[in-house]
Design a protein around this motif. Structure first.
Motif, PDB file in Angstrom:
ATOM      1  N   ILE A 179       0.305  -1.205  -0.103  1.00 38.54           N
ATOM      2  CA  ILE A 179       0.327  -0.027   0.140  1.00 38.54           C
ATOM      3  C   ILE A 179       0.993   1.369   0.305  1.00 38.54           C
ATOM      4  CG2 ILE A 179      -2.169   1.044   1.012  1.00 38.54           C
ATOM      5  CD1 ILE A 179      -2.903  -1.023   2.678  1.00 38.54           C
ATOM      6  N   GLY A 180       0.515   2.160  -1.209  1.00 33.62           N
ATOM      7  CA  GLY A 180       1.111   2.922  -1.278  1.00 33.62           C
ATOM      8  C   GLY A 180       1.108   4.187  -0.645  1.00 33.62           C
ATOM      9  N   GLY A 181       0.860   3.928   0.740  1.00 31.60           N
ATOM     10  CA  GLY A 181       0.843   5.106   1.957  1.00 31.60           C
ATOM     11  C   GLY A 181      -0.684   4.603   1.980  1.00 31.60           C
ATOM     12  N   GLN A 185       1.950   0.062   5.953  1.00 31.72           N
ATOM     13  CA  GLN A 185       1.577   0.714   4.503  1.00 31.72           C
ATOM     14  C   GLN A 185       2.628   1.557   4.137  1.00 31.72           C
ATOM     15  OE1 GLN A 185      -2.174   2.631   6.311  1.00 31.72           O
ATOM     16  NE2 GLN A 185      -2.275   0.876   7.049  1.00 31.72           N
ATOM     17  N   GLY A 186       4.001   1.226   4.555  1.00 30.43           N
ATOM     18  CA  GLY A 186       5.190   2.528   5.103  1.00 30.43           C
ATOM     19  C   GLY A 186       5.609   2.313   6.180  1.00 30.43           C
TER      20      GLY A 186
END
Lengths: 806, 163
Positions: A264-266, A525-526
């Protein structure tokens, strides 16, 4: 023993366990472009979905004609509310006990609302087809101001609620009213305020903004009609909850739904909710029998999914002449947009806003929050904070500053004399929380010393003198904050989402050769969970973190958990992980006892092994024990070595910190320069200092954006004025400040490893620090309160209104 | 829908012939047709730089370049940066200095940094911050990205001096 035998220190170092700045395992993939985000998923025959969205903020939908769109080659389907109604999917429940249109049902209530869903073989054809859908709208009067929405003659927004004067959170007193939520002792607060020597009152507005992760929201839904199984890959911060909701909505049994969160990109709260795109993709896949991908573009994201904040907070605070606070009252007008789609625990429609007594020992307080409908996008998510905690922290930290002005006191000193003292913990707040631990005075003194606070005030006094004498046009602002968060939701007895208790989970399986896989109910998510959770396990069971795989996000394999938001991963899943490791260790002890032919009680744990008390040369390492678990017949002990733990936290955790921003402000241009930013965080036990520091840098940068320019703004007819990155401020490397990080360490007494969570502290703490710096620069010239975001134009206006432009 | 065009482009040293509408964006060609998913889409307005690739020796935002404009071009993406010896020094340094979190901006960020260090092999911190201002990151606050790029520059320069 020989020279090759590792020393105890070497054995500890080999674990790469808690407290080490272990390099991240995720990075090997990410730096090579080998991440696997939802838009990277490509399935055979996959179709693309896209929305026709409303250009109006409030309008009746008189007709929808999709004939031309359907006739376009490559278009497979066009869905409208009429198509979803027979399935009862044209509306869906929100996490806040309200309901939301999936596709416009008779009217639209905000600009960008989903009206029809086009499915085509190619994303370009889908975009073309959107243009061919003819929607006949009749415009209706628009309400974007929550105070105007509560006027008696305001337009009725939610016609579906006409005549229904009770909602999920009690009575509604107006057709655009959602709830009134109250806590604290109202009568006692009024009495204390009335009797006070000094009272300060202010309206503090925390404007509407948006989490805006770099990757937008999206999903791929794939219904396999042969085996009846639905798989949905998506940007989900809470995959298990999505599966449960999907099952309840669709009637498909939960075991036949697999929800997967890939990389997940943030998220920052944007990816907690359930959005119409997910429902439409699932329906479209069921209808067409093919996989359907839907991914928002940036305009969709900023206009339609999950705004944050938009709280009008009217505060009244009182104190003795010496500055001892006697009472606090707050009334919030909360603009929830067209549907109440906040992602809060069910029983808390205003989240944990009642942490708004902050770090201070305030004897009596009262909070009332009125939720209101307007013609704006739904949401109200916790943008990198626990539920409404950043609003609360901003409110109290502004009220303290205003009170300091009223008292003519230094704001640092005012904080100091009101802090909850170390010996008062566990501390019962006037609004009902039990703060688990803290040492605010130590943190505060360390912070003030680090920035040479006294020296800064002297410099500021000189600057003011120079300004008044015409020798400079720049002012100096010193922005102070001492925040207390409440994170790690939460105890199942009072925290749930759609009825699901907010516990979390971990399952650990040790392989015969002494490596392991762990699965959790959370999803990174990071945050680097694959790195840091392995560190917790390494310290608990004595296998190197490098030998432990951490896997999250696949509901077919991971134990049930409520996901990652509200800084809950470490406080809740981290606790489950530690306790799960201890279950493994307990069984390992029995195996070791059998192998060493001693009684279990004669063994002690040391780093990576059980050794015989008083005879440390007799030991079995966890690696040896793991092998024995699979190849020895041990009387009374099952083969294998694995465990699962579900953790229901007894309390929240209360991270805190002291942030100080020093800012130069150009009176004539309104430009600013952050000269210094000091962030001291106390998140209890520190698992990976490198990751913590990275979280602080990132969260403070989001706070910088929010305080200094970022907003979701509407014009008076409900047009979104900040719908692209041309208008919505995301700071670049060029304007982002440099941060100095620091820490104290006060472990949580109720958490198995004492950790409290840190991801959101920097957003919560930095917003008031930046904002207070702006206010502080103009304090000597009479400024009390000016609303964020403090962009150049607004700062210029402050200077103009104070008569500083000559 | 327009008539399709034949476009020839070299990506990471490999020649590709693609048939595309004139309006097709380079980022979609790379991601959907060639399976090169390192570059990402973040904003569609050239602001975020998640889609940054190197085209004929310049950094471009592949979300606002038509593939037709890339006819005959030499393109390098994050996938093409590593060499036979493994990771590129920038890839190593981003990990070493914790210059990434969610990883979504990282391919574009590193691809841009790679070009920046060719344009200016010995940048000051200020020059790095200015030179990277076309690439947004929502997670890191940039401090460690800048550190990683400075460290990569130092290592690249030391290696060059030794040779």
């Amino acid at each position: 023993m020989n020279d090759l035998t590792p020393t105890r220190e070497e054995r500890i170092a080999n674990l790469k366990g808690m407290g080490t700045s272990r390099k991240r395992v995720e990075d090997v993939r990410f730096t090579q472009g080998k991440g696997n985000y939802v838009d990277d998923i490509k399935l055979q025959g996959m179709l693309f979905g896209d929305f026709v969205r409303s250009p109006y903020a409030h309008a009746r939908v008189k007709s929808i004609n999709a004939d031309a769109a359907r006739a376009l080659p490559g278009v497979v389907a066009v869905l409208t509310a009429a198509d979803l109604a027979p399935l009862n999917l044209h509306w869906m429940p929100t996490l806040a006990g309200d309901k939301q249109m999936v596709l416009a049902d008779g009217k639209v209530l905000f600009q960008g609302q989903e009206v029809a869903f086009v499915v085509a073989t190619d994303r370009y054809i889908a975009a073309d087809a959107i243009e061919l859908v003819e929607v006949d709208y009749e415009e209706l009067p628009v309400v974007v101001d929550p105070f105007a929405a509560m006027e008696p003659d305001a337009p009725v927004l939610r016609e579906d609620l006409n005549g229904i004067m009770s909602g999920a959170h009690g009575p509604r007193r107006h057709h655009n009213h959602i709830f009134l939520w109250e806590t604290g002792d109202k009568a006692a607060t009024e009495e204390a305020l009335g009797a006070a020597e000094v009272v300060a009152e202010e309206m503090v507005y925390y404007h509407r903004t948006h989490p805006c992760p770099l990757e937008t929201c999206g999903c791929v839904a794939s219904m396999d009609k042969v085996n009846g199984k639905l798989t949905v890959w998506g940007t989900f911060q809470a995959p298990h909850v999505v599966r449960t909701v999907a099952s309840l909505l669709s009637g498909i049994e939960e075991h036949n739904i697999r929800v997967v969160s890939p990389d997940i990109g943030g998220g920052f709260g944007n990816k907690v909710g359930v959005y119409p795109g997910y429902v439409c993709s699932i329906v479209a896949s069921i209808v067409t029998g093919k996989p359907v991908k839907w991914v928002e573009d940036r305009m969709d994201n900023l206009m339609a999914t999950a705004f944050a904040r938009d709280y009008w907070m009217k505060g009244r605070i009182s104190a003795t002449k010496e500055g001892k606070i006697t009472a606090l009252r707050c009334h919030v007008t909360a603009d929830h947009g067209a549907f109440d789609a906040c992602a809060d625990p069910t029983k808390f429609p205003a989240g944990f806003f009642h942490i708004c007594t902050g770090s201070y020992d305030i004897p009596v307080a009262y909070v009332g929050v009125d939720g209101v409908y307007t013609n704006k996008a739904p949401g109200g998510v916790a943008y990198r904070c626990s539920f409404r905690v950043t609003e609360a922290a901003y409110f109290i930290e502004r009220m303290i500053e205003v009170l300091a002005i009223e008292l003519g006191m230094d704001a640092a000193e005012l904080r100091r004399i009101n802090f909850i003292r170390k010996e008062q913990f566990p501390y019962q707040s006037a609004l009902g929380w039990e703060y688990d631990s803290g040492d605010y005075h130590t943190a505060w003194d360390k912070a003030l010393a680090a920035v040479d606070y006294k020296g800064l005030r002297e410099e500021q006094a000189q600057r003011i003198a120079d300004f008044k004498a015409g020798r400079t046009r720049k002012l100096l602002g010193i922005g102070l904050t001492h925040f207390t968060e409440i994170v790690g939701a939460g105890p199942v007895k009072n925290c749930d989402i759609l009825g699901m208790g907010m516990f979390d989970s971990c399952e650990i399986r040790i392989h015969p050769t002494g490596s392991a896989i762990a699965r959790l109910g959370t999803i990174s998510q990071g945050q680097g969970h694959a790195t840091t959770f392995a560190q917790i396990i390494a310290s608990e069971i004595g296998l190197s973190a490098d030998s432990i795989t951490v896997e999250e996000g696949d509901t077919d394999t991971a134990p049930y958990g409520l996901g990652t938001y509200g800084s809950r991963s470490t406080p809740v899943a981290g606790a489950a992980t530690a306790l799960c490791g201890r279950k493994i260790r307990a069984k390992a002890q029995m195996i070791a006892a059998w192998l060493l032919e001693v009684h279990e009680g004669d063994l002690e744990w040391d780093v990576d092994r059980f050794q015989v008390k008083g005879a440390p040369e007799r030991f079995k390492t966890m690696k040896e024990i793991a092998y024995a678990a699979y190849n020895q017949a041990i009387p009374g002990i099952e083969p294998g070595l694995e465990a699962v733990s579900y953790y229901d936290p007894p309390n929240m955790t209360y991270p805190f910190g002291a942030y100080i921003a020093v800012m130069e402000i150009d009176v004539d241009t309104g430009e600013h320069e952050v000269r210094q930013f000091y962030a001291l965080d106390d998140c209890g036990t520190r698992i990976n200092p490198m990751v913590i520091e990275g979280q602080v840098h990132g969260g403070a940068t989001e706070g910088y954006a929010i305080a200094m320019g970022q907003e979701i703004a509407y014009d008076e007819i409900g047009n979104v004025k900040t719908g692209t990155l041309m208008d919505f401020f995301l700071p670049t490397a060029w304007e982002t400040p440099h941060y100095t990080t620091d820490h104290t360490e006060t472990p949580s007494p109720h958490h198995p490893i004492g950790a409290k969570g840190v991801g959101e502290s920097p957003n919560v703490g930095s917003v008031p620090a930046f904002s207070n710096a702006v206010h502080d620069a103009f304090r000597a010239f009479g400024l009390r309160q000016s609303h964020m975001p403090h962009d150049h134009w607004r700062i210029w206006k402050i200077a103009r209104d104070l008569g500083l432009h000559g | 829908m327009g008539k399709k065009m034949q476009v020839s482009l070299t990506v990471n040293g490999e020649v590709h012939e693609v048939l595309a509408e004139p309006r097709e964006l380079l980022i979609h060609t790379l991601r959907e047709k060639l399976g090169i998913t390192g570059p990402h889409i973040g904003c569609e307005t050239s602001h975020c730089g998640a889609c940054t690739v190197d085209m004929n020796g310049r950094s471009v935002k592949a979300c606002t370049v038509f593939v037709a404009q890339a006819d005959g071009a030499e393109i390098t993406t994050i996938e093409g940066l590593g060499g036979p010896d493994g990771l590129h020094v920038l890839q190593r340094m981003f990990r070493e200095h914790h210059g990434l979190q969610c990883g979504y901006c990282t391919p574009g960020m590193i691809t841009r940094a790679h070009r920046l260090l060719q344009e200016n092999p010995q940048p000051t911190e200020e020059e790095v911050r200015f030179g990277m201002a076309g690439n947004l990151c929502r997670c890191t606050g940039y401090q460690n990205i800048v550190k990683a790029i400075m460290a990569a520059a130092a290592e690249m320069n030391a290696k060059e001096a030794a040779e």
